[in-house]
Design a protein around this motif. Sequence first.
Motif, mmCIF file in Angstrom:
data_model
loop_
_atom_site.group_PDB
_atom_site.id
_atom_site.type_symbol
_atom_site.label_atom_id
_atom_site.label_comp_id
_atom_site.label_asym_id
_atom_site.label_seq_id
_atom_site.Cartn_x
_atom_site.Cartn_y
_atom_site.Cartn_z
ATOM 1 N N LYS A 23 0.846 -1.192 0.000
ATOM 2 C CA LYS A 23 0.000 0.000 0.000
ATOM 3 C C LYS A 23 0.880 1.239 0.000
ATOM 4 O O LYS A 23 1.970 1.229 0.552
ATOM 5 C CB LYS A 23 -0.895 0.023 1.232
ATOM 6 C CG LYS A 23 -1.977 -0.985 1.195
ATOM 7 C CD LYS A 23 -2.867 -0.761 2.371
ATOM 8 C CE LYS A 23 -4.066 -1.665 2.299
ATOM 9 N NZ LYS A 23 -5.008 -1.416 3.327
ATOM 10 N N LEU A 24 0.359 2.295 -0.625
ATOM 11 C CA LEU A 24 1.114 3.546 -0.664
ATOM 12 C C LEU A 24 1.023 4.259 0.679
ATOM 13 O O LEU A 24 -0.038 4.315 1.296
ATOM 14 C CB LEU A 24 0.573 4.471 -1.755
ATOM 15 C CG LEU A 24 0.741 3.992 -3.198
ATOM 16 C CD1 LEU A 24 0.094 4.979 -4.164
ATOM 17 C CD2 LEU A 24 2.211 3.829 -3.554
ATOM 18 N N SER A 25 2.150 4.745 1.084
ATOM 19 C CA SER A 25 2.182 5.480 2.345
ATOM 20 C C SER A 25 1.693 6.907 2.097
ATOM 21 O O SER A 25 1.513 7.345 0.962
ATOM 22 C CB SER A 25 3.598 5.504 2.912
ATOM 23 O OG SER A 25 4.429 6.299 2.081
ATOM 24 N N LEU A 26 1.519 7.614 3.164
ATOM 25 C CA LEU A 26 1.082 9.007 3.072
ATOM 26 C C LEU A 26 2.107 9.834 2.309
ATOM 27 O O LEU A 26 1.758 10.683 1.479
ATOM 28 C CB LEU A 26 0.874 9.569 4.485
ATOM 29 C CG LEU A 26 0.240 10.941 4.570
ATOM 30 C CD1 LEU A 26 -1.086 10.995 3.840
ATOM 31 C CD2 LEU A 26 0.081 11.373 6.010
ATOM 32 N N ALA A 27 3.384 9.577 2.483
ATOM 33 C CA ALA A 27 4.449 10.290 1.764
ATOM 34 C C ALA A 27 4.376 9.973 0.271
ATOM 35 O O ALA A 27 4.603 10.846 -0.572
ATOM 36 C CB ALA A 27 5.805 9.916 2.331
ATOM 37 N N ASP A 28 4.057 8.700 -0.062
ATOM 38 C CA ASP A 28 3.923 8.329 -1.476
ATOM 39 C C ASP A 28 2.747 9.078 -2.110
ATOM 40 O O ASP A 28 2.835 9.567 -3.236
ATOM 41 C CB ASP A 28 3.712 6.818 -1.615
ATOM 42 C CG ASP A 28 4.937 6.016 -1.187
ATOM 43 O OD1 ASP A 28 6.050 6.578 -1.252
ATOM 44 O OD2 ASP A 28 4.760 4.848 -0.817
ATOM 45 N N TRP A 29 1.619 9.133 -1.383
ATOM 46 C CA TRP A 29 0.445 9.863 -1.900
ATOM 47 C C TRP A 29 0.766 11.358 -2.064
ATOM 48 O O TRP A 29 0.333 11.999 -3.022
ATOM 49 C CB TRP A 29 -0.759 9.685 -0.966
ATOM 50 C CG TRP A 29 -1.457 8.356 -1.160
ATOM 51 C CD1 TRP A 29 -1.492 7.322 -0.291
ATOM 52 C CD2 TRP A 29 -2.183 7.969 -2.322
ATOM 53 N NE1 TRP A 29 -2.200 6.278 -0.816
ATOM 54 C CE2 TRP A 29 -2.644 6.660 -2.078
ATOM 55 C CE3 TRP A 29 -2.492 8.554 -3.531
ATOM 56 C CZ2 TRP A 29 -3.397 5.938 -3.005
ATOM 57 C CZ3 TRP A 29 -3.247 7.836 -4.444
ATOM 58 C CH2 TRP A 29 -3.684 6.557 -4.178
ATOM 59 N N ALA A 30 1.541 11.890 -1.165
ATOM 60 C CA ALA A 30 1.931 13.298 -1.262
ATOM 61 C C ALA A 30 2.779 13.519 -2.508
ATOM 62 O O ALA A 30 2.620 14.521 -3.225
ATOM 63 C CB ALA A 30 2.678 13.735 -0.012
ATOM 64 N N SER A 31 3.663 12.581 -2.818
ATOM 65 C CA SER A 31 4.501 12.688 -4.014
ATOM 66 C C SER A 31 3.647 12.604 -5.278
ATOM 67 O O SER A 31 3.841 13.361 -6.233
ATOM 68 C CB SER A 31 5.562 11.588 -4.033
ATOM 69 O OG SER A 31 6.448 11.749 -2.960
ATOM 70 N N VAL A 32 2.705 11.699 -5.289
ATOM 71 C CA VAL A 32 1.801 11.558 -6.445
ATOM 72 C C VAL A 32 0.986 12.844 -6.613
ATOM 73 O O VAL A 32 0.836 13.358 -7.731
ATOM 74 C CB VAL A 32 0.875 10.335 -6.268
ATOM 75 C CG1 VAL A 32 -0.234 10.326 -7.301
ATOM 76 C CG2 VAL A 32 1.677 9.047 -6.352
ATOM 77 N N ILE B 128 3.187 15.577 -8.076
ATOM 78 C CA ILE B 128 3.404 15.374 -9.513
ATOM 79 C C ILE B 128 2.147 15.771 -10.279
ATOM 80 O O ILE B 128 2.222 16.472 -11.300
ATOM 81 C CB ILE B 128 3.810 13.902 -9.798
ATOM 82 C CG1 ILE B 128 5.202 13.630 -9.243
ATOM 83 C CG2 ILE B 128 3.748 13.615 -11.293
ATOM 84 C CD1 ILE B 128 5.606 12.168 -9.264
ATOM 85 N N ALA B 129 0.987 15.336 -9.811
ATOM 86 C CA ALA B 129 -0.273 15.673 -10.472
ATOM 87 C C ALA B 129 -0.494 17.192 -10.457
ATOM 88 O O ALA B 129 -0.935 17.784 -11.459
ATOM 89 C CB ALA B 129 -1.439 14.965 -9.796
ATOM 90 N N GLY B 130 -0.156 17.827 -9.357
ATOM 91 C CA GLY B 130 -0.295 19.289 -9.256
ATOM 92 C C GLY B 130 0.632 20.000 -10.229
ATOM 93 O O GLY B 130 0.246 20.983 -10.874
ATOM 94 N N THR B 131 1.844 19.502 -10.348
ATOM 95 C CA THR B 131 2.806 20.095 -11.282
ATOM 96 C C THR B 131 2.308 19.952 -12.721
ATOM 97 O O THR B 131 2.376 20.895 -13.517
ATOM 98 C CB THR B 131 4.192 19.436 -11.119
ATOM 99 O OG1 THR B 131 4.628 19.604 -9.769
ATOM 100 C CG2 THR B 131 5.203 20.039 -12.073
ATOM 101 N N VAL B 132 1.809 18.771 -13.059
ATOM 102 C CA VAL B 132 1.263 18.542 -14.405
ATOM 103 C C VAL B 132 0.077 19.481 -14.649
ATOM 104 O O VAL B 132 -0.043 20.089 -15.725
ATOM 105 C CB VAL B 132 0.867 17.057 -14.591
ATOM 106 C CG1 VAL B 132 0.058 16.855 -15.857
ATOM 107 C CG2 VAL B 132 2.105 16.178 -14.593
#
Length: 167
Positions: free
Chosen positions: A3-12, A15-19
């Motif tokens: 499962k993705l950790s909270l830090a992984d979700w923050a990174s995703v 990235i989505a925000g940057t895009v």
Amino acid sequence: MRKLSLADWASVAQIAGTVAVVISLLLVASSLERNTAAVSGQTADDVYNAMEQINFTVLDSPELLLVTIRGKDDSAGLSQLEREQYKLWVVTHLNIWERMLVRVNEGLIKPETIEGWPEWFEEWARRNLPEEIWDELRWNYPGGDFAARVDAAQNEVRQRVPVRPEP
């Protein structure tokens, strides 16, 4: 599968925000380009409409039409009233030409939008702007590219017309 950790979700999310920011910037740039083209086209249309209005005004007044015909052929032979009318007719054309060049320099008109107009105005000056009238009006257009263009048109006329020697 982990499962993705909270830090992984923050990174995703980052990235989505940057895009999303990049996409929105591209949309803004595209919108600005379309808006600039619309403003350029409208400004060029305004130049054309102003020229058209001058022509309609002259066509509606046989007296003014005669003044414009006589003015370009023999401005010295005009009465004082006719000379002032002719000078106003000339100034109106010169002002439109000057404003068009200023708008190009300001980036409000794209040069390709007015293709042919600068050459048309230069030819207009060669045909309709007697040297003595330009000498009287030149103070209205101090220096810069515009006065240089009119001067160049005047110089071409002087070079075309052979000077007769004094008797």
